[in-house]
Design a protein around this motif. Structure first.
Motif, PDB file in Angstrom:
ATOM      1  N   ALA A  30       0.824  -1.218   0.000  1.00  0.00           N
ATOM      2  CA  ALA A  30       0.000   0.000   0.000  1.00  0.00           C
ATOM      3  C   ALA A  30       0.855   1.265   0.000  1.00  0.00           C
ATOM      4  O   ALA A  30       0.503   2.252  -0.643  1.00  0.00           O
ATOM      5  N   GLU A  31       1.967   1.246   0.708  1.00  0.00           N
ATOM      6  CA  GLU A  31       2.791   2.450   0.828  1.00  0.00           C
ATOM      7  C   GLU A  31       3.820   2.598  -0.287  1.00  0.00           C
ATOM      8  O   GLU A  31       4.093   3.705  -0.733  1.00  0.00           O
ATOM      9  N   ALA A  32       4.417   1.481  -0.720  1.00  0.00           N
ATOM     10  CA  ALA A  32       5.512   1.574  -1.682  1.00  0.00           C
ATOM     11  C   ALA A  32       5.284   0.789  -2.964  1.00  0.00           C
ATOM     12  O   ALA A  32       6.080   0.885  -3.889  1.00  0.00           O
ATOM     13  N   GLY A  33       4.218  -0.004  -3.022  1.00  0.00           N
ATOM     14  CA  GLY A  33       3.967  -0.799  -4.212  1.00  0.00           C
ATOM     15  C   GLY A  33       4.746  -2.099  -4.263  1.00  0.00           C
ATOM     16  O   GLY A  33       4.693  -2.824  -5.247  1.00  0.00           O
ATOM     17  N   SER A  87      -1.264   7.489  -4.769  1.00  0.00           N
ATOM     18  CA  SER A  87      -1.670   7.620  -3.375  1.00  0.00           C
ATOM     19  C   SER A  87      -0.587   7.081  -2.439  1.00  0.00           C
ATOM     20  O   SER A  87       0.056   6.089  -2.741  1.00  0.00           O
ATOM     21  N   PRO A  88      -0.414   7.698  -1.278  1.00  0.00           N
ATOM     22  CA  PRO A  88       0.634   7.244  -0.360  1.00  0.00           C
ATOM     23  C   PRO A  88       0.303   5.933   0.355  1.00  0.00           C
ATOM     24  O   PRO A  88       1.201   5.274   0.854  1.00  0.00           O
TER      25      PRO A  88
END
Length: 107
Positions: A30-33, A87-88
């Motif tokens: 979710a944060e970095a892919g 999105s972050p």
């Protein structure tokens, strides 16, 4: 969208679920892919999975195809996840879809 993961698994595996804190693997996606931790979890469990990703052609054709997954009577649940960029920390997908019709006991 980033790399999309589709997996078949048994009822004990939870890729993610609404209302619960995410695993470190889901948090990383979710944060970095990053998908390495989720893939490692699936590989360790012996679950069948595929990755759908076509970053540069998505504008021309948004279709994503997956190879067939191995499913059994015990590994009959499907889950999917992908990151929404830029999105972050957003992701989308579905979890624990039972591919067997309980009423007719058919796929």
């Amino acid at each position: 969208w980033t790399k999309q993961i589709l997996a078949s698994h048994d009822i004990t595996y939870k890729m993610w679920k609404e209302g619960f804190l995410p695993s470190k693997a889901v948090e990383t996606l979710a944060e970095a892919g990053g998908i390495a931790n989720i893939l490692e979890d699936l590989q360790t469990r012996g679950d069948s999975y595929d990755i759908g990703y076509d970053k540069y052609l998505y504008v021309k054709d948004p279709t994503v195809s997956f190879e067939p997954l191995e499913m059994t009577s015990s590994k009959r649940y499907l889950s999917a996840i992908t990151k929404l960029s830029p999105s972050p920390d957003w992701f989308s997908g579905f979890h624990d879809f039972n591919a067997v019709n309980e009423d007719s006991n058919t796929w």
